[in-house]
Write a protein that holds these residues in place. Structure first.
Motif, PDB file in Angstrom:
ATOM      1  N   LEU A  25       7.543   8.838  19.266  1.00  0.00           N
ATOM      2  CA  LEU A  25       7.782   9.223  20.854  1.00  0.00           C
ATOM      3  C   LEU A  25       6.396  10.194  21.014  1.00  0.00           C
ATOM      4  O   LEU A  25       5.885   9.839  21.951  1.00  0.00           O
ATOM      5  CB  LEU A  25       8.752  10.242  21.108  1.00  0.00           C
ATOM      6  CG  LEU A  25       9.922   9.284  21.016  1.00  0.00           C
ATOM      7  CD1 LEU A  25      11.445  10.252  21.370  1.00  0.00           C
ATOM      8  CD2 LEU A  25       9.792   8.304  22.375  1.00  0.00           C
ATOM      9  N   SER A  26       5.740  11.128  20.145  1.00  0.00           N
ATOM     10  CA  SER A  26       4.485  11.654  20.414  1.00  0.00           C
ATOM     11  C   SER A  26       3.412  10.897  20.533  1.00  0.00           C
ATOM     12  O   SER A  26       2.677  11.160  21.445  1.00  0.00           O
ATOM     13  CB  SER A  26       4.462  12.760  19.360  1.00  0.00           C
ATOM     14  OG  SER A  26       4.023  12.200  18.061  1.00  0.00           O
ATOM     15  N   GLN A  29       3.600   9.192  23.916  1.00  0.00           N
ATOM     16  CA  GLN A  29       3.499  10.204  25.007  1.00  0.00           C
ATOM     17  C   GLN A  29       1.899  10.289  25.197  1.00  0.00           C
ATOM     18  O   GLN A  29       1.515  10.229  26.435  1.00  0.00           O
ATOM     19  CB  GLN A  29       4.216  11.366  24.733  1.00  0.00           C
ATOM     20  CG  GLN A  29       4.207  12.249  25.947  1.00  0.00           C
ATOM     21  CD  GLN A  29       3.250  13.236  25.821  1.00  0.00           C
ATOM     22  OE1 GLN A  29       2.476  13.497  25.028  1.00  0.00           O
ATOM     23  NE2 GLN A  29       2.888  13.988  27.063  1.00  0.00           N
ATOM     24  N   HIS A  30       1.081  10.322  24.127  1.00  0.00           N
ATOM     25  CA  HIS A  30      -0.329  10.475  24.042  1.00  0.00           C
ATOM     26  C   HIS A  30      -0.897   9.558  24.777  1.00  0.00           C
ATOM     27  O   HIS A  30      -1.894   9.761  25.454  1.00  0.00           O
ATOM     28  CB  HIS A  30      -0.842  10.856  22.866  1.00  0.00           C
ATOM     29  CG  HIS A  30      -2.313  10.838  22.736  1.00  0.00           C
ATOM     30  ND1 HIS A  30      -2.970  11.826  23.211  1.00  0.00           N
ATOM     31  CD2 HIS A  30      -3.082   9.888  22.086  1.00  0.00           C
ATOM     32  CE1 HIS A  30      -4.138  11.850  22.977  1.00  0.00           C
ATOM     33  NE2 HIS A  30      -4.271  10.528  22.566  1.00  0.00           N
ATOM     34  N   VAL A  33       1.165   8.768  28.522  1.00  0.00           N
ATOM     35  CA  VAL A  33       0.992   9.849  29.826  1.00  0.00           C
ATOM     36  C   VAL A  33      -0.274  10.429  29.766  1.00  0.00           C
ATOM     37  O   VAL A  33      -0.885  10.604  30.799  1.00  0.00           O
ATOM     38  CB  VAL A  33       2.101  10.680  29.314  1.00  0.00           C
ATOM     39  CG1 VAL A  33       2.011  12.013  30.425  1.00  0.00           C
ATOM     40  CG2 VAL A  33       3.581  10.063  29.507  1.00  0.00           C
ATOM     41  N   THR A  41       4.655  12.922  33.213  1.00  0.00           N
ATOM     42  CA  THR A  41       5.511  13.549  31.984  1.00  0.00           C
ATOM     43  C   THR A  41       6.918  13.317  32.499  1.00  0.00           C
ATOM     44  O   THR A  41       7.781  13.051  31.434  1.00  0.00           O
ATOM     45  CB  THR A  41       5.219  15.026  31.991  1.00  0.00           C
ATOM     46  OG1 THR A  41       3.818  15.126  31.531  1.00  0.00           O
ATOM     47  CG2 THR A  41       5.844  15.545  30.697  1.00  0.00           C
ATOM     48  N   PHE A  44       8.290   9.689  31.974  1.00  0.00           N
ATOM     49  CA  PHE A  44       8.344   9.670  30.345  1.00  0.00           C
ATOM     50  C   PHE A  44       9.634  10.065  29.964  1.00  0.00           C
ATOM     51  O   PHE A  44      10.183   9.579  29.122  1.00  0.00           O
ATOM     52  CB  PHE A  44       7.044   9.914  29.639  1.00  0.00           C
ATOM     53  CG  PHE A  44       7.161  10.006  28.210  1.00  0.00           C
ATOM     54  CD1 PHE A  44       7.070   8.651  27.571  1.00  0.00           C
ATOM     55  CD2 PHE A  44       7.242  10.936  27.333  1.00  0.00           C
ATOM     56  CE1 PHE A  44       7.154   8.501  26.290  1.00  0.00           C
ATOM     57  CE2 PHE A  44       7.620  10.903  25.901  1.00  0.00           C
ATOM     58  CZ  PHE A  44       7.380   9.378  25.414  1.00  0.00           C
ATOM     59  N   THR A  45       9.876  11.431  30.190  1.00  0.00           N
ATOM     60  CA  THR A  45      11.049  11.983  29.869  1.00  0.00           C
ATOM     61  C   THR A  45      12.330  11.200  30.204  1.00  0.00           C
ATOM     62  O   THR A  45      13.120  11.136  29.362  1.00  0.00           O
ATOM     63  CB  THR A  45      11.171  13.578  30.207  1.00  0.00           C
ATOM     64  OG1 THR A  45       9.992  14.085  29.907  1.00  0.00           O
ATOM     65  CG2 THR A  45      12.518  14.348  29.804  1.00  0.00           C
ATOM     66  N   SER A  62      12.306   2.342  24.367  1.00  0.00           N
ATOM     67  CA  SER A  62      11.363   2.791  25.400  1.00  0.00           C
ATOM     68  C   SER A  62      10.108   2.025  25.634  1.00  0.00           C
ATOM     69  O   SER A  62       9.583   1.972  26.497  1.00  0.00           O
ATOM     70  CB  SER A  62      10.729   4.258  24.797  1.00  0.00           C
ATOM     71  OG  SER A  62      10.089   3.969  23.502  1.00  0.00           O
ATOM     72  N   LEU A 129       7.724  18.058  22.242  1.00  0.00           N
ATOM     73  CA  LEU A 129       7.408  17.342  23.488  1.00  0.00           C
ATOM     74  C   LEU A 129       8.113  17.295  24.493  1.00  0.00           C
ATOM     75  O   LEU A 129       7.717  17.383  25.572  1.00  0.00           O
ATOM     76  CB  LEU A 129       6.676  15.923  22.939  1.00  0.00           C
ATOM     77  CG  LEU A 129       6.419  15.090  23.873  1.00  0.00           C
ATOM     78  CD1 LEU A 129       4.968  15.480  24.418  1.00  0.00           C
ATOM     79  CD2 LEU A 129       6.294  13.577  23.726  1.00  0.00           C
TER      80      LEU A 129
END
Length: 173
Positions: A25-26, A29-30, A33, A41, A44-45, A62, A129
């Motif tokens: 996930l990190s 996200q990087h 997003v 953000t 994404f959440t 996801s 995150l």
């Protein structure tokens, strides 16, 4: 053009993520997003929350949702999902062939032992995150969390727990 970018991003995510969906996930996200700004953000959440509730691995779920959100088509979902699964599939295929022969090798064992704490760190990173300033957890969320935690210890069925948490969220918010 967006399809190729999406495929390359998810090939990278699938190749360099160890420890399952939460650990990736990190990196997702990087890439999605921060680097490409395809989603906010908050979006994404929301996708992560939906991915957690739907059956299947969160990383694949996801990828499917993000692929659709970014491209607006089912083909984007297919592209992202296949791209995130392909490196693991190829790697497992190759490793399964050689692992039987090398499983007692001290270097292989050492490498596998090193991957475990790294996976835990990536999962912790994903948890931090999701607790950013925009989505900071309020007291109502904490109440639902502790109630669900206690209910899990009391062996409440997971489906009933999801329904009760949804009802609590509906009533409290």
């Amino acid at each position: 053009m967006i399809y190729w970018q999406l495929i390359l991003v998810y090939l990278k995510i699938g190749t360099f993520s160890f420890g399952g969906g939460y650990a990736m996930l990190s990196l997702i996200q990087h890439e999605i997003v921060e680097k490409h700004a395809w989603l906010t953000t908050q979006q994404f959440t929301d996708i992560v929350a939906i991915s957690q509730m739907t059956p299947g691995p969160i990383g694949i779920n996801s990828a499917t949702y993000i692929g659709y959100s970014v491209t607006g088509s089912v083909w984007g979902s297919v592209a992202a999902t296949v791209a995130v699964c392909l490196p693991s599939f190829i790697l497992v295929l190759l490793i399964s062939y050689f692992f039987v022969k090398c499983k007692d090798n001290k270097y292989i064992r050492a490498a596998m032992s090193g991957l475990l704490p790294m996976s835990v760190a990536l999962i912790a990173s994903a948890a931090l995150l999701l607790m950013n300033k925009e989505n900071f957890i309020d007291y109502k969320s904490i109440l639902i969390f502790f109630a669900a935690f206690i209910a899990t210890w009391k062996k409440v069925h997971p489906i009933l727990l999801i329904l009760l948490a949804g009802l609590a969220g509906f009533l409290l918010y």
